[in-house]
Scaffold this motif. Sequence first.
Motif, PDB file in Angstrom:
ATOM      1  N   TRP A 176       0.860  -1.180   0.000  1.00 51.68           N
ATOM      2  CA  TRP A 176       0.000   0.000   0.000  1.00 51.68           C
ATOM      3  C   TRP A 176       0.896   1.230   0.000  1.00 51.68           C
ATOM      4  O   TRP A 176       1.851   1.314   0.783  1.00 51.68           O
ATOM      5  CB  TRP A 176      -0.909   0.040   1.226  1.00 51.68           C
ATOM      6  CG  TRP A 176      -1.971  -1.033   1.241  1.00 51.68           C
ATOM      7  CD1 TRP A 176      -2.194  -1.998   0.305  1.00 51.68           C
ATOM      8  CD2 TRP A 176      -2.967  -1.234   2.258  1.00 51.68           C
ATOM      9  NE1 TRP A 176      -3.256  -2.797   0.670  1.00 51.68           N
ATOM     10  CE2 TRP A 176      -3.749  -2.348   1.860  1.00 51.68           C
ATOM     11  CE3 TRP A 176      -3.267  -0.584   3.448  1.00 51.68           C
ATOM     12  CZ2 TRP A 176      -4.809  -2.823   2.642  1.00 51.68           C
ATOM     13  CZ3 TRP A 176      -4.324  -1.056   4.222  1.00 51.68           C
ATOM     14  CH2 TRP A 176      -5.081  -2.159   3.810  1.00 51.68           C
ATOM     15  N   ILE A 177       0.595   2.181  -0.885  1.00 55.42           N
ATOM     16  CA  ILE A 177       1.406   3.376  -1.042  1.00 55.42           C
ATOM     17  C   ILE A 177       0.767   4.544  -0.299  1.00 55.42           C
ATOM     18  O   ILE A 177      -0.426   4.821  -0.455  1.00 55.42           O
ATOM     19  CB  ILE A 177       1.559   3.746  -2.532  1.00 55.42           C
ATOM     20  CG1 ILE A 177       2.143   2.569  -3.328  1.00 55.42           C
ATOM     21  CG2 ILE A 177       2.411   5.003  -2.689  1.00 55.42           C
ATOM     22  CD1 ILE A 177       3.544   2.191  -2.976  1.00 55.42           C
ATOM     23  N   SER A 184       2.037   9.602  -5.937  1.00 52.45           N
ATOM     24  CA  SER A 184       1.701   8.508  -5.030  1.00 52.45           C
ATOM     25  C   SER A 184       0.549   7.675  -5.585  1.00 52.45           C
ATOM     26  O   SER A 184       0.578   6.439  -5.543  1.00 52.45           O
ATOM     27  CB  SER A 184       1.322   9.063  -3.652  1.00 52.45           C
ATOM     28  OG  SER A 184       2.413   9.726  -3.056  1.00 52.45           O
ATOM     29  N   ARG A 185      -0.476   8.339  -6.098  1.00 51.74           N
ATOM     30  CA  ARG A 185      -1.598   7.601  -6.673  1.00 51.74           C
ATOM     31  C   ARG A 185      -1.169   6.820  -7.913  1.00 51.74           C
ATOM     32  O   ARG A 185      -1.639   5.707  -8.147  1.00 51.74           O
ATOM     33  CB  ARG A 185      -2.742   8.560  -7.003  1.00 51.74           C
ATOM     34  CG  ARG A 185      -3.387   9.173  -5.773  1.00 51.74           C
ATOM     35  CD  ARG A 185      -4.749   9.756  -6.070  1.00 51.74           C
ATOM     36  NE  ARG A 185      -4.698  10.859  -7.018  1.00 51.74           N
ATOM     37  CZ  ARG A 185      -4.459  12.127  -6.670  1.00 51.74           C
ATOM     38  NH1 ARG A 185      -4.207  12.434  -5.406  1.00 51.74           N
ATOM     39  NH2 ARG A 185      -4.477  13.079  -7.578  1.00 51.74           N
ATOM     40  N   ALA A 188       0.523   3.735  -6.762  1.00 53.16           N
ATOM     41  CA  ALA A 188      -0.455   2.765  -6.269  1.00 53.16           C
ATOM     42  C   ALA A 188      -1.185   2.097  -7.416  1.00 53.16           C
ATOM     43  O   ALA A 188      -1.396   0.870  -7.415  1.00 53.16           O
ATOM     44  CB  ALA A 188      -1.447   3.450  -5.334  1.00 53.16           C
ATOM     45  N   TRP A 195      -3.834   2.097  -1.531  1.00 52.94           N
ATOM     46  CA  TRP A 195      -3.421   3.498  -1.395  1.00 52.94           C
ATOM     47  C   TRP A 195      -3.820   3.984  -0.012  1.00 52.94           C
ATOM     48  O   TRP A 195      -4.910   3.679   0.481  1.00 52.94           O
ATOM     49  CB  TRP A 195      -4.103   4.343  -2.472  1.00 52.94           C
ATOM     50  CG  TRP A 195      -3.826   5.811  -2.390  1.00 52.94           C
ATOM     51  CD1 TRP A 195      -2.608   6.419  -2.234  1.00 52.94           C
ATOM     52  CD2 TRP A 195      -4.782   6.881  -2.439  1.00 52.94           C
ATOM     53  NE1 TRP A 195      -2.746   7.783  -2.194  1.00 52.94           N
ATOM     54  CE2 TRP A 195      -4.071   8.105  -2.325  1.00 52.94           C
ATOM     55  CE3 TRP A 195      -6.168   6.914  -2.595  1.00 52.94           C
ATOM     56  CZ2 TRP A 195      -4.696   9.338  -2.341  1.00 52.94           C
ATOM     57  CZ3 TRP A 195      -6.807   8.156  -2.607  1.00 52.94           C
ATOM     58  CH2 TRP A 195      -6.070   9.350  -2.484  1.00 52.94           C
ATOM     59  N   LEU A 226      -7.669   7.188  -9.069  1.00 56.88           N
ATOM     60  CA  LEU A 226      -6.855   6.001  -8.829  1.00 56.88           C
ATOM     61  C   LEU A 226      -7.416   4.791  -9.570  1.00 56.88           C
ATOM     62  O   LEU A 226      -6.689   4.060 -10.262  1.00 56.88           O
ATOM     63  CB  LEU A 226      -6.808   5.724  -7.323  1.00 56.88           C
ATOM     64  CG  LEU A 226      -6.146   4.430  -6.865  1.00 56.88           C
ATOM     65  CD1 LEU A 226      -4.642   4.529  -6.993  1.00 56.88           C
ATOM     66  CD2 LEU A 226      -6.540   4.118  -5.420  1.00 56.88           C
ATOM     67  N   VAL A 241      -8.264   0.994  -0.216  1.00 56.17           N
ATOM     68  CA  VAL A 241      -8.039   2.387   0.175  1.00 56.17           C
ATOM     69  C   VAL A 241      -8.191   2.478   1.686  1.00 56.17           C
ATOM     70  O   VAL A 241      -9.225   2.083   2.245  1.00 56.17           O
ATOM     71  CB  VAL A 241      -9.037   3.345  -0.516  1.00 56.17           C
ATOM     72  CG1 VAL A 241      -8.812   4.777  -0.013  1.00 56.17           C
ATOM     73  CG2 VAL A 241      -8.882   3.286  -2.033  1.00 56.17           C
TER      74      VAL A 241
END
Length: 300
Positions: A176-177, A184-185, A188, A195, A226, A241
């Motif tokens: 998970w980022i 960042s998205r 992910a 995310w 995303l 998420v």
Amino acid sequence: MRFLFHYPEAHGPDGDVLDAGPLTEVARTAEEFGFSGLSFSEHPAPRARWLAHGGHQTLDPFVALGHAAAVTTRLRLLTYLAVAPYRNPLLLAKQAATLDRLSGGRLILGLGAGYLKGEFHALGVGFEERNALFDEVLDVLPLHWSGEPFSYEGRHFSARDVIALPQPTQRPIPIWIGGNSQRSRRRAAERAQGWMPMSGGAELSATARTPALGSLSELVGAIDELKEAAATMRRGEALDVLHSYHDAGLTEPAVDADRHREAFGVLEKAGVTWTVVSCPHRSATATLEFLEAFGTTYAG
């Protein structure tokens, strides 16, 4: 939606990191009362000035989660988050594979680029290199976990014909980022299984060097972006998420329960699959009481 408990962090320079309660008891209580996961953050070398202005201490997340794994059977174990550039990717991969194997496949590897310049300097890692190093980590992890020979020329290492065991139980370990930026998205969507957007207001976002997500509509828009990006890449797997729920009224979970339930329902409808909660860093008794009250009201 599933709930995850973040072990309360010790803020400021005083007190002990474990004032919030013995980890054995906290982990077992979280599992008993319906939580699906437990998490720890990471700050191996925080500066005193940052601690004096709201920063926090934490246990080493891999060691702490390994302990939690040994005293539970069901809890997922999340690094929330481990700073990817702090470690040689091969060492990070080995830590993650070991923890996943010993826990029976319960690790979720939450990773971020990091934001504390002083901590980067203390660890001898170039702050300006953090994004390049993060991408390098994401390259190396699946190679290491494959159990097959591989070679990789990194920025600060050269791995030639490496074979690494043990392989993790999960194939792959979910990554998970963390972070609110488009980068960042994109990471992910392209390379991870989840995310972790950062909530908590503009001040926290500024400190963490990531754009603020100040409203539910902004969060919904980011989740939609995303998912669209992942679909464009023809990734069929669903992305998790994680949302951090900061409502000040959650100190006593059973109070205003309908309001909290409504908020959780709205988040779930928005696409949030996990919600992380914590409680003020006060005492072991307060932590255990919070776990029982929240779990009985929402997670049971």
